[in-house]
Scaffold this motif. Structure first.
Motif, PDB file in Angstrom:
ATOM      1  N   LYS A  13       0.834  -1.203   0.000  1.00 31.31           N
ATOM      2  CA  LYS A  13       0.000   0.000   0.000  1.00 31.31           C
ATOM      3  C   LYS A  13       0.870   1.255   0.000  1.00 31.31           C
ATOM      4  N   ILE A  14       1.946   1.217   0.773  1.00 32.58           N
ATOM      5  CA  ILE A  14       2.872   2.356   0.799  1.00 32.58           C
ATOM      6  C   ILE A  14       3.564   2.492  -0.549  1.00 32.58           C
ATOM      7  N   LEU A  15       3.994   1.372  -1.114  1.00 31.23           N
ATOM      8  CA  LEU A  15       4.650   1.398  -2.425  1.00 31.23           C
ATOM      9  C   LEU A  15       3.695   1.922  -3.496  1.00 31.23           C
ATOM     10  N   LEU A  16       2.444   1.501  -3.452  1.00 27.78           N
ATOM     11  CA  LEU A  16       1.441   1.987  -4.397  1.00 27.78           C
ATOM     12  C   LEU A  16       1.237   3.495  -4.258  1.00 27.78           C
ATOM     13  N   ALA A  17       1.189   3.978  -3.021  1.00 29.10           N
ATOM     14  CA  ALA A  17       1.002   5.411  -2.790  1.00 29.10           C
ATOM     15  C   ALA A  17       2.190   6.213  -3.323  1.00 29.10           C
ATOM     16  N   ALA A  21       2.052   8.764  -6.523  1.00 26.51           N
ATOM     17  CA  ALA A  21       2.467  10.155  -6.372  1.00 26.51           C
ATOM     18  C   ALA A  21       3.497  10.537  -7.431  1.00 26.51           C
ATOM     19  N   LEU A  22       4.426   9.636  -7.731  1.00 26.59           N
ATOM     20  CA  LEU A  22       5.427   9.917  -8.760  1.00 26.59           C
ATOM     21  C   LEU A  22       4.799  10.039 -10.142  1.00 26.59           C
ATOM     22  N   VAL A  23       3.897   9.145 -10.472  1.00 29.03           N
ATOM     23  CA  VAL A  23       3.250   9.197 -11.782  1.00 29.03           C
ATOM     24  C   VAL A  23       2.424  10.472 -11.915  1.00 29.03           C
ATOM     25  N   ILE A  24       1.673  10.798 -10.886  1.00 33.36           N
ATOM     26  CA  ILE A  24       0.868  12.028 -10.924  1.00 33.36           C
ATOM     27  C   ILE A  24       1.760  13.254 -11.046  1.00 33.36           C
ATOM     28  N   THR A  25       2.897  13.249 -10.358  1.00 32.00           N
ATOM     29  CA  THR A  25       3.831  14.379 -10.444  1.00 32.00           C
ATOM     30  C   THR A  25       4.401  14.506 -11.846  1.00 32.00           C
TER      31      THR A  25
END
Length: 82
Positions: A13-17, A21-25
């Motif tokens: 879940k942390i890795l997914l978050a 966040a990186l993809v959205i950035t």
């Protein structure tokens, strides 16, 4: 709860978050940059983007045609089959 149990339970879940966040950035930063530049320069920037899109489409078409001709020449056999 020790660290290995914590990572087993919440690690994905942390890795997914973090990855989300990186993809959205990576997607948001160029879009925000284009929006700020368009707001600053207005119609001039729009015309500039239109010219860039037209020129790049012409070059893309030429390179795609050359690529297709090269593959047609070297990877396909033109001889008639019996």
């Amino acid at each position: 709860m020790d660290f290995s149990l914590f990572m087993e339970r919440y690690g994905y879940k942390i890795l997914l978050a973090v990855m989300s966040a990186l993809v959205i950035t990576f997607i948001a930063v160029p879009i925000i940059g284009i929006a700020v530049t368009a707001k600053k320069f207005g119609l001039t920037f729009g015309a500039f983007l239109l010219i860039i899109a037209l020129v790049s489409s012409l070059f893309f078409r030429r390179t795609s045609e050359a690529y297709a001709q090269a593959h047609g020449k070297y990877f396909y056999d033109n001889r008639k089959r019996r």
